[in-house]
Write a protein that holds these residues in place. Structure first.
Motif, PDB file in Angstrom:
ATOM      1  N   LEU A 333      73.355 -14.944  16.470  1.00 34.03           N
ATOM      2  CA  LEU A 333      73.083 -14.343  17.770  1.00 34.03           C
ATOM      3  C   LEU A 333      71.847 -14.914  18.455  1.00 34.03           C
ATOM      4  CD1 LEU A 333      73.823 -10.583  16.955  1.00 34.03           C
ATOM      5  CD2 LEU A 333      75.151 -12.078  18.450  1.00 34.03           C
ATOM      6  N   GLY A 336      71.622 -19.682  17.300  1.00 30.83           N
ATOM      7  CA  GLY A 336      72.698 -20.630  17.561  1.00 30.83           C
ATOM      8  C   GLY A 336      73.377 -21.194  16.338  1.00 30.83           C
ATOM      9  N   VAL A 339      79.046 -18.963  13.868  1.00 31.75           N
ATOM     10  CA  VAL A 339      79.492 -17.569  13.825  1.00 31.75           C
ATOM     11  C   VAL A 339      80.041 -17.273  12.431  1.00 31.75           C
ATOM     12  CG1 VAL A 339      81.180 -15.931  14.735  1.00 31.75           C
ATOM     13  CG2 VAL A 339      80.013 -17.524  16.278  1.00 31.75           C
ATOM     14  N   ARG A 345      84.253 -14.424  18.105  1.00 34.81           N
ATOM     15  CA  ARG A 345      83.337 -15.407  18.680  1.00 34.81           C
ATOM     16  C   ARG A 345      82.977 -15.056  20.135  1.00 34.81           C
ATOM     17  NH1 ARG A 345      82.156 -20.498  17.057  1.00 34.81           N
ATOM     18  NH2 ARG A 345      83.796 -20.320  15.473  1.00 34.81           N
ATOM     19  N   GLY A 346      83.976 -14.578  20.898  1.00 31.41           N
ATOM     20  CA  GLY A 346      83.718 -14.224  22.286  1.00 31.41           C
ATOM     21  C   GLY A 346      82.748 -13.065  22.405  1.00 31.41           C
ATOM     22  N   GLY A 349      79.267 -14.042  21.655  1.00 32.48           N
ATOM     23  CA  GLY A 349      78.664 -14.715  22.795  1.00 32.48           C
ATOM     24  C   GLY A 349      78.127 -13.724  23.813  1.00 32.48           C
ATOM     25  N   ALA A 352      74.987 -12.212  22.300  1.00 36.39           N
ATOM     26  CA  ALA A 352      73.869 -13.153  22.302  1.00 36.39           C
ATOM     27  C   ALA A 352      73.241 -13.244  23.693  1.00 36.39           C
ATOM     28  CB  ALA A 352      74.345 -14.534  21.850  1.00 36.39           C
ATOM     29  N   ARG A 353      74.081 -13.299  24.726  1.00 35.88           N
ATOM     30  CA  ARG A 353      73.546 -13.353  26.091  1.00 35.88           C
ATOM     31  C   ARG A 353      72.817 -12.061  26.447  1.00 35.88           C
ATOM     32  NH1 ARG A 353      78.464 -16.074  26.584  1.00 35.88           N
ATOM     33  NH2 ARG A 353      79.576 -14.221  27.349  1.00 35.88           N
ATOM     34  N   GLN A 387      67.405 -19.803  23.822  1.00 40.80           N
ATOM     35  CA  GLN A 387      68.557 -20.361  23.123  1.00 40.80           C
ATOM     36  C   GLN A 387      68.175 -21.050  21.815  1.00 40.80           C
ATOM     37  OE1 GLN A 387      70.779 -22.902  25.740  1.00 40.80           O
ATOM     38  NE2 GLN A 387      71.376 -21.229  27.117  1.00 40.80           N
TER      39      GLN A 387
END
Length: 453
Positions: A333, A336, A339, A345-346, A349, A352-353, A387
């Protein structure tokens, strides 16, 4: 378990709305974020509320009871100190992990900067129960723990949320802080039925209830605490109140504060919802058998009758297994890394954002000069920095590390802006205790020389 103390209707106390809260009619109690309070210098607003007889409850966000490590003694002592300073009848925390890595995994320590869900497995439950008991022994007042909202699900979970919480209460006697907004979040994000969760909960253990708002985007519900309370959340509150009379209900709002009249209208809607629910207290003969009807309750480790070998298991093997899983997830998370197998995975993402965005927002609050100096360039620059640079030492350290990164990379390009950023970093980085490692001392000295130029 003793009867939870009656609290009534309350609102989350925040500095931005402190004066408005003092003037609101019908406020029986308030909740304040524990980490934002200094026991020796309590805000005048909270002191005035206490003098009026308004109960103040400290709400912790950084203990990480669901983490693989034992709770830190310093964090427990700080939470206890705040409870005593406020004369609180209880303290609350979250069923979540907020950091991972370290000695148990022989990997760098990572901070999430946010509450992350624990897997609903026997291993995680064993660790959580032991951590809760450690906290209970360290605190001067009862502890209540909160269910959290989640964007992601762990693969291989062995229990529903209701079963997980039922076992936790049965084994530790801990009280529950039920967030009905989080039940709605998990309904949207993880297809979990709020009514089924309430069916399985030990409702007699509820200390109080949270109500908050959020928003939906691209099929994902974000528990923002910055939007009005939606009807779906009030419906879940009504369902809960039809089963038991909650000792307290509290409206949470953390940012994007509306005018006081709007907050008062939301409190009014909560009161109306509770009244219409015609809540009734379940008598002992009516008490549901719970999710394990017909099963004998297993003794909790650390209590008379618990097997000594199981306690040792929790201390060594179980904690390490949980630590490895949490470290792999958090690293994916915030650093980088790949996963972990079985995760969506989606959704990772999206999470993480969300973590990076929250880091940017909180750093902008604790170091308000940074967005002032960098203006519109602050947010995209910080998100790019996040990131590849996980947080490892809290938000204030994060702000300094971000400024150092910018300067060493030759940013910002404008000379005057770079001069202001350099002056800010030099003023706030200050002297720190020297490291015992010569290479670390040399690296720090080199950075300071470069940044002074």
């Amino acid at each position: 378990m003793t009867q939870p103390r009656w609290l009534g209707t309350g609102i989350g106390w925040r500095p931005e709305i402190a004066e408005a809260v003092e003037r609101m009619p019908g406020i029986d109690w308030v909740e304040a974020v524990a980490e934002n309070l200094c026991p020796g210098h309590l805000p005048e607003s909270l002191l005035r509320l206490r003098e009026r007889g308004v109960t103040v409850v400290p709400h912790g966000v950084s203990l990480g009871l669901g983490g693989a490590d034992r709770p830190e003694e310093s964090r427990l002592a700080a939470l206890a100190e705040r409870a005593e300073a406020l004369g609180s009848p209880l303290v609350t925390e979250h069923i979540a992990f907020v950091r991972a890595g370290g000695a148990l995994t022989a990997s760098p320590s990572l901070e999430a900067g946010h509450l992350l869900p624990v897997p609903r497995t026997r291993d995680a439950l064993d660790v959580l129960c032991e951590n809760v008991r450690i906290a209970q022994e360290s605190l001067p007042v009862p502890l209540a723990v909160e269910n959290i909202a989640a964007l992601i699900s762990w693969p291989g979970e062995e229990m529903t949320e209701g079963q997980f919480l039922y076992d936790l209460v049965e084994r530790t006697g801990v009280r529950l802080l039920i967030d009905v907004a989080n039940l709605h979040t998990n309904h949207v994000n993880r297809a979990e039925d709020p009514s089924k969760a309430l069916d399985e909960l030990p409702v007699e253990a509820i200390a109080y209830v949270h109500v908050a708002g959020g928003f939906e985007r691209d099929g994902v519900w974000h528990d923002s605490h910055a939007h009005p309370v939606p009807r779906q959340v009030l419906d879940i509150l009504a369902d809960l109140a039809s089963r038991v009379t909650p000792p307290g209900v509290l409206l949470e709002r953390d940012e994007n504060f509306p005018d006081p009249g709007e907050l008062e209208r939301e409190l009014g809607a909560i009161r109306v919802t509770l009244t219409k629910a015609r809540a009734r207290v379940v008598t002992p003969s009516e008490t549901p058998a719970g999710p394990h009807s017909g099963e004998a309750a297993a003794p909790a480790s650390g209590t008379p009758g618990a097997a000594g070998s199981r306690a040792a298991d929790v201390a060594v093997g179980t904690r390490q297994r949980l630590a490895l899983g949490q470290a792999a997830l958090l690293s994916a998370l915030v650093a980088g890394t790949p996963v972990p197998e079985g995760f969506d995975r989606g959704r990772l993402g999206v999470q993480a954002r969300a973590l990076a965005a929250k880091r940017a927002d909180v750093v902008a609050k604790v170091a308000a000069e940074l967005p002032e100096i960098l203006a519109d360039a602050y947010r995209p620059a910080f998100l790019a920095y996040a990131q590849g640079h996980p947080m490892s030492g809290g938000y204030r350290r994060d702000a300094l590390d971000f400024a150092e990164y910018m300067l060493l990379a030759g940013h910002p390009e404008d000379a005057e802006t770079r001069r202001r950023l350099r002056a800010w970093w030099l003023e706030r980085s200050g002297p720190t205790p020297p490291s015992q490692r010569p290479t670390a001392r040399l690296a720090r000295a080199t950075r300071r020389v470069l940044l002074r130029r």
